[in-house]
Design a protein around this motif. Sequence first.
Motif, PDB file in Angstrom:
ATOM      1  N   SER A 241       0.836  -1.212   0.000  1.00  0.00           N
ATOM      2  CA  SER A 241       0.000   0.000   0.000  1.00  0.00           C
ATOM      3  C   SER A 241       0.868   1.257   0.000  1.00  0.00           C
ATOM      4  N   PHE A 242       1.967   1.217   0.792  1.00  0.00           N
ATOM      5  CA  PHE A 242       2.904   2.343   0.807  1.00  0.00           C
ATOM      6  C   PHE A 242       3.502   2.535  -0.576  1.00  0.00           C
ATOM      7  N   TYR A 243       3.882   1.428  -1.211  1.00  0.00           N
ATOM      8  CA  TYR A 243       4.458   1.484  -2.568  1.00  0.00           C
ATOM      9  C   TYR A 243       3.505   2.157  -3.547  1.00  0.00           C
ATOM     10  N   ARG A 244       2.205   1.768  -3.490  1.00  0.00           N
ATOM     11  CA  ARG A 244       1.222   2.357  -4.405  1.00  0.00           C
ATOM     12  C   ARG A 244       1.132   3.867  -4.211  1.00  0.00           C
ATOM     13  N   SER A 245       1.090   4.279  -2.952  1.00  0.00           N
ATOM     14  CA  SER A 245       0.968   5.707  -2.644  1.00  0.00           C
ATOM     15  C   SER A 245       2.235   6.466  -3.042  1.00  0.00           C
ATOM     16  N   GLU A 246       3.393   5.891  -2.661  1.00  0.00           N
ATOM     17  CA  GLU A 246       4.672   6.548  -2.945  1.00  0.00           C
ATOM     18  C   GLU A 246       4.929   6.604  -4.457  1.00  0.00           C
ATOM     19  N   LYS A 247       4.579   5.523  -5.162  1.00  0.00           N
ATOM     20  CA  LYS A 247       4.799   5.499  -6.607  1.00  0.00           C
ATOM     21  C   LYS A 247       3.956   6.575  -7.294  1.00  0.00           C
ATOM     22  N   LYS A 248       2.742   6.752  -6.813  1.00  0.00           N
ATOM     23  CA  LYS A 248       1.867   7.782  -7.388  1.00  0.00           C
ATOM     24  C   LYS A 248       2.503   9.164  -7.247  1.00  0.00           C
ATOM     25  N   GLU A 249       3.076   9.432  -6.069  1.00  0.00           N
ATOM     26  CA  GLU A 249       3.726  10.735  -5.847  1.00  0.00           C
ATOM     27  C   GLU A 249       4.940  10.888  -6.760  1.00  0.00           C
ATOM     28  N   ARG A 250       5.746   9.809  -6.862  1.00  0.00           N
ATOM     29  CA  ARG A 250       6.934   9.873  -7.718  1.00  0.00           C
ATOM     30  C   ARG A 250       6.543  10.092  -9.176  1.00  0.00           C
ATOM     31  N   MET A 251       5.449   9.442  -9.599  1.00  0.00           N
ATOM     32  CA  MET A 251       4.994   9.596 -10.980  1.00  0.00           C
ATOM     33  C   MET A 251       4.547  11.027 -11.249  1.00  0.00           C
ATOM     34  N   GLU A 252       3.883  11.635 -10.270  1.00  0.00           N
ATOM     35  CA  GLU A 252       3.442  13.024 -10.435  1.00  0.00           C
ATOM     36  C   GLU A 252       4.634  13.955 -10.567  1.00  0.00           C
ATOM     37  N   ILE A 253       5.657  13.721  -9.729  1.00  0.00           N
ATOM     38  CA  ILE A 253       6.874  14.540  -9.784  1.00  0.00           C
ATOM     39  C   ILE A 253       7.570  14.356 -11.134  1.00  0.00           C
ATOM     40  N   GLN A 254       7.677  13.072 -11.565  1.00  0.00           N
ATOM     41  CA  GLN A 254       8.331  12.779 -12.845  1.00  0.00           C
ATOM     42  C   GLN A 254       7.566  13.398 -14.009  1.00  0.00           C
ATOM     43  N   GLN A 255       6.241  13.311 -13.967  1.00  0.00           N
ATOM     44  CA  GLN A 255       5.431  13.860 -15.061  1.00  0.00           C
ATOM     45  C   GLN A 255       5.573  15.376 -15.133  1.00  0.00           C
ATOM     46  N   ASN A 256       5.602  16.028 -13.953  1.00  0.00           N
ATOM     47  CA  ASN A 256       5.802  17.483 -13.932  1.00  0.00           C
ATOM     48  C   ASN A 256       7.162  17.851 -14.504  1.00  0.00           C
ATOM     49  N   ALA A 257       8.190  17.044 -14.108  1.00  0.00           N
ATOM     50  CA  ALA A 257       9.537  17.302 -14.620  1.00  0.00           C
ATOM     51  C   ALA A 257       9.582  17.091 -16.130  1.00  0.00           C
ATOM     52  N   TYR A 258       8.892  16.056 -16.603  1.00  0.00           N
ATOM     53  CA  TYR A 258       8.845  15.766 -18.046  1.00  0.00           C
ATOM     54  C   TYR A 258       8.186  16.919 -18.797  1.00  0.00           C
ATOM     55  N   GLU A 259       7.035  17.387 -18.289  1.00  0.00           N
ATOM     56  CA  GLU A 259       6.310  18.465 -18.968  1.00  0.00           C
ATOM     57  C   GLU A 259       7.118  19.758 -18.983  1.00  0.00           C
ATOM     58  N   GLN A 261      10.390  19.970 -18.827  1.00  0.00           N
ATOM     59  CA  GLN A 261      11.514  19.795 -19.743  1.00  0.00           C
ATOM     60  C   GLN A 261      11.068  19.890 -21.203  1.00  0.00           C
ATOM     61  N   GLN A 262       9.890  19.312 -21.515  1.00  0.00           N
ATOM     62  CA  GLN A 262       9.378  19.379 -22.880  1.00  0.00           C
ATOM     63  C   GLN A 262       9.121  20.831 -23.296  1.00  0.00           C
ATOM     64  N   GLN A 263       8.601  21.623 -22.341  1.00  0.00           N
ATOM     65  CA  GLN A 263       8.348  23.038 -22.625  1.00  0.00           C
ATOM     66  C   GLN A 263       9.662  23.766 -22.899  1.00  0.00           C
ATOM     67  N   MET A 264      10.693  23.448 -22.093  1.00  0.00           N
ATOM     68  CA  MET A 264      12.009  24.073 -22.284  1.00  0.00           C
ATOM     69  C   MET A 264      12.611  23.663 -23.632  1.00  0.00           C
ATOM     70  N   ILE A 265      12.439  22.379 -24.001  1.00  0.00           N
ATOM     71  CA  ILE A 265      12.973  21.894 -25.280  1.00  0.00           C
ATOM     72  C   ILE A 265      12.308  22.622 -26.448  1.00  0.00           C
ATOM     73  N   LYS A 266      10.974  22.771 -26.379  1.00  0.00           N
ATOM     74  CA  LYS A 266      10.253  23.457 -27.455  1.00  0.00           C
ATOM     75  C   LYS A 266      10.701  24.911 -27.590  1.00  0.00           C
ATOM     76  N   GLN A 267      10.891  25.569 -26.420  1.00  0.00           N
ATOM     77  CA  GLN A 267      11.346  26.971 -26.460  1.00  0.00           C
ATOM     78  C   GLN A 267      12.734  27.065 -27.091  1.00  0.00           C
ATOM     79  N   THR A 268      13.599  26.115 -26.706  1.00  0.00           N
ATOM     80  CA  THR A 268      14.971  26.107 -27.243  1.00  0.00           C
ATOM     81  C   THR A 268      14.966  25.833 -28.734  1.00  0.00           C
TER      82      THR A 268
END
Length: 641
Positions: A241-259, A261-268
């Motif tokens: 259960s901890f894994y499910r909750s923690e993974k969800k948080e990590r995925m949100e952080i990763q997705q934000n970082a991905y988005e 970075q994608q915005q920075m790449i497009k601007q560049t």
Amino acid sequence: MLSINNLSYYIGGRALYENTSLHIKPKDKIGLVGLNGTGKSTLLKIIDGEYQPSSGEIQKAKDCTIGFLNQDLLSYQSEDSILEVALEAFKETLALQNEIDQVLKQMETDYSEKVIDRLAKLQDRFEANEGYTIKAKAEEILEGIGFKTADLTRPLKTFSGGWRMRVMLAKLLLEKPSLLMLDEPTNHLDLPSIQWVENYLKTYEGAVIVVSHDQEFLDNCIDVTVEVSNGTLTSYAGNYSFYRSEKKERMEIQQNAYENQQQMIKQTERFIERFRAKASKSNQVQSRVKALERLDKVNEVVDDNVSVNFKFKFSQKSGRDVVVLDHVSKAYGDLTILSNTTARIERGDKIALIGANGKGKSTLLRVIDGSERVNGRVTEGHNVIKSFYAQHQLEALNIDNEILQEMNQAGSGKTETELRNVLGCFLFTNEDVFKKIKVLSGGEKSRVALAKTLISEANFLLLDEPTNHLDMQSVNILIQALEQYEGTFITVSHDRHFIRGVANKIWYIENQQIKEYPGTYDEYVYWKSLQSSQPKEGEKHSKKDKKEEKRRYSNTEIDDARRDLKKKEKELATLEENILELEERKSRFEKEMADPDVFSDSAKLESINIEYAGVKNEIENLNDMWELLVEEISTLQETVS
């Protein structure tokens, strides 16, 4: 204790693991999770030394011993009794026992001090090894995982594969290796045995790695979760259960970082494209081009959780009574499964049939299906269309068919597009639908057979261990599908996560009678805990007193109790409908209170809050009434049984 360093393992040209590491400490309780086919069982075989890594190394302490329970042990057979097989865990102690027996025989003719001294030393070593308790320990573990005392002297070869696997588990637990590795141990255990193993592993002195699709089992006995995904091992410092909750948080952080970075790449890239031809900007353009080339890119999140929208179609609804069992008895020779028992399945019932193996759960499903002959009467209701899923349905699949062909032959009348949509819900997408049945894994065949069952337009499903061979993602898909199913079903399962997700009634077989708890699995567990905390009858009365107490009910009193029972059951049904309506109102109020327009209107918000508090209070009162009614019904059931 054991370290996996920079491990890579290739199958053909595919990397199952690539440059990944894991460190196992002496008392870690690790759950290894991931989709089917990601290499969980393979990792255990690499650790055990059966497979050699393509690169990297596995280092273990000199005193580290490994015990591995895997599916290959299903084929192990022996003429020895299961108790003798389990006692093989104590090889050194058994060897000492043999030496002691030889010395005792020698002493029949030789009483020399040398012989007596040797016997004393052997007995000291035997006692230090707790030799006098090994038989009791073996019996305790064998009985804990479901064997009866009378079974312990039966040869191992007389048991089925699943029961032989239990003996192998008992032997491993008795050996107490430094690292205990268990590959799907709950596949061959019933619910009481699963709970026993959970409690045992919690206090196990060594380290444990377990692969399991049983989410509650993992929650109850692990403290570290290791996810196998994309060739890497990722650790989470908690249970499933901890894994499910923690993974969800990590995925949100990763997705934000991905988005970001994608915005920075497009601007560049826009800057490069705009000023590529300008000589005055050439240095800046080249600098940005090199920056993009050096960029460590963040991967987009791929969510493993599948949301199912499964539309069931019935050609007709069943009548209120789906199946009625009237004074049914079933026996195999001297073995009585059911004795003069009565039960009723009504439209909308979602029943989980639970309990220990050997109680007759699968037999009862066949009785309800009408495929098992019985004494008594089994009456099927009006317009009932059945569909029965059991493990033999996997064997009934045509191995030469493609998946889509097999589904098309189910006779549902669905178009290819509709069938593809259904298969998509069960993780068969794109070209997967053209795979031959014969190349599918056990889990994939189970998903095909389940999909066939669910498209049959049946309004009554009988499901025998539907979660066997399914990974966690597939179990969750099945739960979602059955939550959307508007018909009636009864399922046999030992998977508590599955039962909790689908059942609104619990059935169990006790004293050859079908018993019913009219509520969810969590409510049943709580009720059972209250029952077990009350003093047992034998603690207050002798057997003679109990017989006299049973005899005090006259025929008139029993008839009155039956009438009261029917009345109370109707009251309970009405009460549950009222609670459901109030829960729906409560849910509507919660949505309204979350509405920004309502939230900004203080007068309207206060009015809704008052109504919400009233509904909430009424629900609590009705729930108290429900508990009292259930207790009264239970007492009446005991009176009439």
